[in-house]
Design an enzyme around this catalytic site. Structure first.
Site, PDB file in Angstrom:
ATOM      1  N   HIS A   1      -6.583 -42.412 113.659  1.00 32.28           N
ATOM      2  CA  HIS A   1      -6.496 -41.314 112.686  1.00 32.28           C
ATOM      3  C   HIS A   1      -7.678 -41.396 111.730  1.00 32.28           C
ATOM      4  O   HIS A   1      -7.723 -42.228 110.827  1.00 32.28           O
ATOM      5  CB  HIS A   1      -5.187 -41.353 111.897  1.00 32.28           C
ATOM      6  CG  HIS A   1      -5.027 -40.154 110.999  1.00 32.28           C
ATOM      7  ND1 HIS A   1      -4.356 -39.008 111.397  1.00 32.28           N
ATOM      8  CD2 HIS A   1      -5.463 -39.899 109.751  1.00 32.28           C
ATOM      9  CE1 HIS A   1      -4.389 -38.118 110.416  1.00 32.28           C
ATOM     10  NE2 HIS A   1      -5.051 -38.640 109.404  1.00 32.28           N
TER      11      HIS A   1
ATOM     12  N   THR B   1      -7.972 -30.119 107.421  1.00 34.13           N
ATOM     13  CA  THR B   1      -7.721 -28.745 106.994  1.00 34.13           C
ATOM     14  C   THR B   1      -8.945 -28.087 106.359  1.00 34.13           C
ATOM     15  O   THR B   1      -9.035 -26.867 106.359  1.00 34.13           O
ATOM     16  CB  THR B   1      -6.557 -28.693 106.000  1.00 34.13           C
ATOM     17  OG1 THR B   1      -6.853 -29.551 104.891  1.00 34.13           O
ATOM     18  CG2 THR B   1      -5.260 -29.130 106.652  1.00 34.13           C
TER      19      THR B   1
ATOM     20  N   ASN C   1      -8.727 -36.209  99.694  1.00 37.15           N
ATOM     21  CA  ASN C   1      -7.799 -35.914  98.583  1.00 37.15           C
ATOM     22  C   ASN C   1      -7.339 -37.118  97.797  1.00 37.15           C
ATOM     23  O   ASN C   1      -6.286 -37.050  97.162  1.00 37.15           O
ATOM     24  CB  ASN C   1      -6.547 -35.181  99.101  1.00 37.15           C
ATOM     25  CG  ASN C   1      -6.886 -33.785  99.532  1.00 37.15           C
ATOM     26  OD1 ASN C   1      -7.515 -33.056  98.788  1.00 37.15           O
ATOM     27  ND2 ASN C   1      -6.514 -33.431 100.746  1.00 37.15           N
TER      28      ASN C   1
ATOM     29  N   TYR D   1      -9.599 -27.659  99.645  1.00 38.93           N
ATOM     30  CA  TYR D   1     -10.467 -28.613  98.950  1.00 38.93           C
ATOM     31  C   TYR D   1     -11.838 -28.599  99.611  1.00 38.93           C
ATOM     32  O   TYR D   1     -11.974 -28.187 100.766  1.00 38.93           O
ATOM     33  CB  TYR D   1      -9.876 -30.036  98.994  1.00 38.93           C
ATOM     34  CG  TYR D   1      -9.725 -30.607 100.392  1.00 38.93           C
ATOM     35  CD1 TYR D   1     -10.790 -31.202 101.060  1.00 38.93           C
ATOM     36  CD2 TYR D   1      -8.496 -30.545 101.060  1.00 38.93           C
ATOM     37  CE1 TYR D   1     -10.643 -31.719 102.341  1.00 38.93           C
ATOM     38  CE2 TYR D   1      -8.349 -31.061 102.341  1.00 38.93           C
ATOM     39  CZ  TYR D   1      -9.435 -31.643 102.975  1.00 38.93           C
ATOM     40  OH  TYR D   1      -9.297 -32.145 104.246  1.00 38.93           O
TER      41      TYR D   1
ATOM     42  N   ARG E   1      -2.795 -30.066 115.898  1.00 39.04           N
ATOM     43  CA  ARG E   1      -2.123 -30.538 114.690  1.00 39.04           C
ATOM     44  C   ARG E   1      -1.422 -29.381 113.996  1.00 39.04           C
ATOM     45  O   ARG E   1      -2.014 -28.319 113.799  1.00 39.04           O
ATOM     46  CB  ARG E   1      -3.147 -31.143 113.745  1.00 39.04           C
ATOM     47  CG  ARG E   1      -2.523 -31.942 112.600  1.00 39.04           C
ATOM     48  CD  ARG E   1      -3.602 -32.509 111.727  1.00 39.04           C
ATOM     49  NE  ARG E   1      -3.104 -33.534 110.822  1.00 39.04           N
ATOM     50  CZ  ARG E   1      -3.694 -33.857 109.686  1.00 39.04           C
ATOM     51  NH1 ARG E   1      -4.803 -33.242 109.314  1.00 39.04           N
ATOM     52  NH2 ARG E   1      -3.194 -34.789 108.903  1.00 39.04           N
TER      53      ARG E   1
ATOM     54  N   TYR F   1       2.316 -33.044 110.475  1.00 36.22           N
ATOM     55  CA  TYR F   1       2.174 -33.664 109.151  1.00 36.22           C
ATOM     56  C   TYR F   1       3.120 -32.973 108.184  1.00 36.22           C
ATOM     57  O   TYR F   1       3.025 -31.764 107.994  1.00 36.22           O
ATOM     58  CB  TYR F   1       0.723 -33.534 108.688  1.00 36.22           C
ATOM     59  CG  TYR F   1       0.352 -34.363 107.463  1.00 36.22           C
ATOM     60  CD1 TYR F   1       1.064 -35.511 107.114  1.00 36.22           C
ATOM     61  CD2 TYR F   1      -0.741 -34.011 106.680  1.00 36.22           C
ATOM     62  CE1 TYR F   1       0.696 -36.274 106.019  1.00 36.22           C
ATOM     63  CE2 TYR F   1      -1.113 -34.769 105.578  1.00 36.22           C
ATOM     64  CZ  TYR F   1      -0.391 -35.901 105.242  1.00 36.22           C
ATOM     65  OH  TYR F   1      -0.747 -36.655 104.145  1.00 36.22           O
TER      66      TYR F   1
ATOM     67  N   HIS G   1     -11.336 -38.739 110.373  1.00 40.01           N
ATOM     68  CA  HIS G   1     -11.866 -37.372 110.327  1.00 40.01           C
ATOM     69  C   HIS G   1     -13.390 -37.389 110.303  1.00 40.01           C
ATOM     70  O   HIS G   1     -13.992 -38.388 109.921  1.00 40.01           O
ATOM     71  CB  HIS G   1     -11.404 -36.657 109.054  1.00 40.01           C
ATOM     72  CG  HIS G   1      -9.937 -36.716 108.785  1.00 40.01           C
ATOM     73  ND1 HIS G   1      -9.008 -35.965 109.482  1.00 40.01           N
ATOM     74  CD2 HIS G   1      -9.221 -37.431 107.889  1.00 40.01           C
ATOM     75  CE1 HIS G   1      -7.791 -36.214 109.003  1.00 40.01           C
ATOM     76  NE2 HIS G   1      -7.889 -37.110 108.050  1.00 40.01           N
TER      77      HIS G   1
ATOM     78  N   ASP H   1      -7.715 -43.379 108.473  1.00 41.44           N
ATOM     79  CA  ASP H   1      -7.763 -42.125 107.712  1.00 41.44           C
ATOM     80  C   ASP H   1      -9.105 -41.928 107.010  1.00 41.44           C
ATOM     81  O   ASP H   1      -9.234 -41.063 106.147  1.00 41.44           O
ATOM     82  CB  ASP H   1      -6.621 -42.006 106.705  1.00 41.44           C
ATOM     83  CG  ASP H   1      -6.475 -40.591 106.152  1.00 41.44           C
ATOM     84  OD1 ASP H   1      -6.722 -39.636 106.918  1.00 41.44           O
ATOM     85  OD2 ASP H   1      -6.153 -40.429 104.966  1.00 41.44           O
TER      86      ASP H   1
HETATM   87  C1  0GY Z   1      -4.835 -37.048 106.075  1.00 44.19           C
HETATM   88  C2  0GY Z   1      -4.191 -36.636 104.836  1.00 44.19           C
HETATM   89  C3  0GY Z   1      -4.506 -35.561 104.058  1.00 44.19           C
HETATM   90  C4  0GY Z   1      -5.391 -34.498 104.403  1.00 44.19           C
HETATM   91  C5  0GY Z   1      -5.506 -33.923 105.600  1.00 44.19           C
HETATM   92  O1  0GY Z   1      -6.330 -32.365 107.075  1.00 44.19           O
HETATM   93  C6  0GY Z   1      -6.301 -32.729 105.906  1.00 44.19           C
HETATM   94  O2  0GY Z   1      -6.864 -32.130 104.999  1.00 44.19           O
HETATM   95  O3  0GY Z   1      -4.895 -34.427 106.646  1.00 44.19           O
HETATM   96  C7  0GY Z   1      -3.837 -35.480 102.743  1.00 44.19           C
HETATM   97  O4  0GY Z   1      -4.387 -34.858 101.836  1.00 44.19           O
HETATM   98  O5  0GY Z   1      -2.731 -36.065 102.600  1.00 44.19           O
HETATM   99  O6  0GY Z   1      -4.178 -37.440 107.022  1.00 44.19           O
HETATM  100  O7  0GY Z   1      -6.041 -36.974 106.154  1.00 44.19           O
END
Ligand code: 0GY
Length: 313
Positions: A49, A95, A273, A67, A142, A175, A51, A268
């Site tokens: 996990h 996201t 955030n 964000y 997702r 999620y 990004h 992660d």
């Molecule tokens: C994570 C958690 C967060 C954000 C996202 O896709 C995302 O923006 O997943 C969060 O803010 O809790 O898993 O990266």
């Protein structure tokens, strides 16, 4: 990998600005000098996990995002992987990129087989678009129910997407916050694919590990053998804080010991955030033996489970 990008090296530091984008002023960038972990992961270990963000100048952030992150490029991700002693990554569409998966696909194509992906797709996605994502290395979609991150997508749309991706052998990563599980339980249980729940369904770790809230999550996994959990993100859930996140350990350890073949772990990185505390990625790896106390459990968590799910084809 260029050694200049090595964590703590001259090219590592996060860039808060890229093209037309500026990182949110209340955001923390990823850790500037992660420590070398004391724990050495087994060969083949996967960060399941993480990004990539942009870079925004090349892969613009989505207009509908909630964000604006710091840039976190694929090359930085590979540098972190090597520094931590990991071998592979599962990159989850964040996201801030909406359903524009170009940054993800670019990273997968550049990974030389060392990364697989989880995409976000819109209702109108075509079969050829899904096929192209599959060819690039995407193995799941997702669904996000965390309200601060996304606008609501109707459940019928998500059910339709799940039906469309099931024949590809993909799974659904989902999620949500623990407080939402009672309303989501039947929806999740009825999805036709393997389901991976992010971050243990975000339990409130001030509550008992054997309390009603977490019991519902354990019941979901017990009654539905297609449901897996990521035991990631102690830094998001902990109230006791770093470096040990000891209040999260009993929750993660319970899942690892009860469902050893259906748990995944990830850093992660770059930790979207986070506003008060940015974890040291080396310490996150040192947390693994706390939640997976035997070599056999760690082999499943870090190697066998993610390899079976993501890298067998
Ligand atoms: C994570 C958690 C967060 C954000 C996202 O896709 C995302 O923006 O997943 C969060 O803010 O809790 O898993 O990266």
């Amino acid at each position: 990998m260029s050694s200049a990008l090595a964590p703590g090296g001259p090219g590592w530091a996060a860039s808060g600005a890229s093209g037309a984008f500026r990182m949110d002023s209340n955001w923390l960038p990823y850790h500037p000098r992660p420590s070398k972990p004391n724990y050495v992961p087994p060969p083949g270990a996967v960060d399941a996990h993480c990004h990539v963000f942009g870079p925004g100048a090349e892969f613009p952030y989505a207009p509908e995002r909630k964000y604006t992150p710091c840039d976190a490029s694929k090359d930085h991700l590979w540098a972190l992987r090597d520094f931590l002693g990991l071998e592979r990554n599962v990159i989850v569409q964040a996201t801030c990129h909406g359903t524009d998966n170009r940054a993800l696909v670019d990273a997968l194509r550049a990974s030389e087989g060392h990364a697989r992906g989880v995409a976000s797709v819109a209702a109108g996605v075509t079969d050829s678009e899904l096929q192209a994502l599959d060819t690039a290395g995407v193995r799941g979609v997702r669904f996000n129910f965390v309200r601060r991150l996304v606008d609501t997508t109707p459940r019928e749309v998500l059910e339709e997407i799940a039906r469309r991706v099931a024949p590809l052998g993909w799974h659904v990563v989902i999620y949500f916050e623990a407080a939402e599980l009672p309303q989501l339980y039947d929806f999740v249980a009825a999805l036709p694919t393997t389901i991976i729940v992010d971050h243990m369904g975000r339990p409130d770790v001030a509550k008992a590990v054997a309390g009603t809230e977490f019991e519902l999550f354990v019941r979901l996994m017990r009654e539905h053998p297609n449901v897996w959990s990521k035991v990631s993100c102690p830094e998001r859930l902990s109230k006791s804080g770093p470096p040990l996140y000891e209040d999260v350990v009993p929750f993660a350890r319970r899942l690892v010991e009860t469902f050893p073949d259906r748990v995944l772990w990830g850093t992660d990185w770059p930790h979207p955030n986070l506003k008060a505390h940015m974890p040291d990625d080396g310490k996150l790896l040192d947390y693994v033996p706390q939640i997976a106390p035997t070599p056999a459990l760690r082999q499943k968590l870090l190697v066998e489970n993610p390899t079976r799910l993501y890298f067998d084809r």
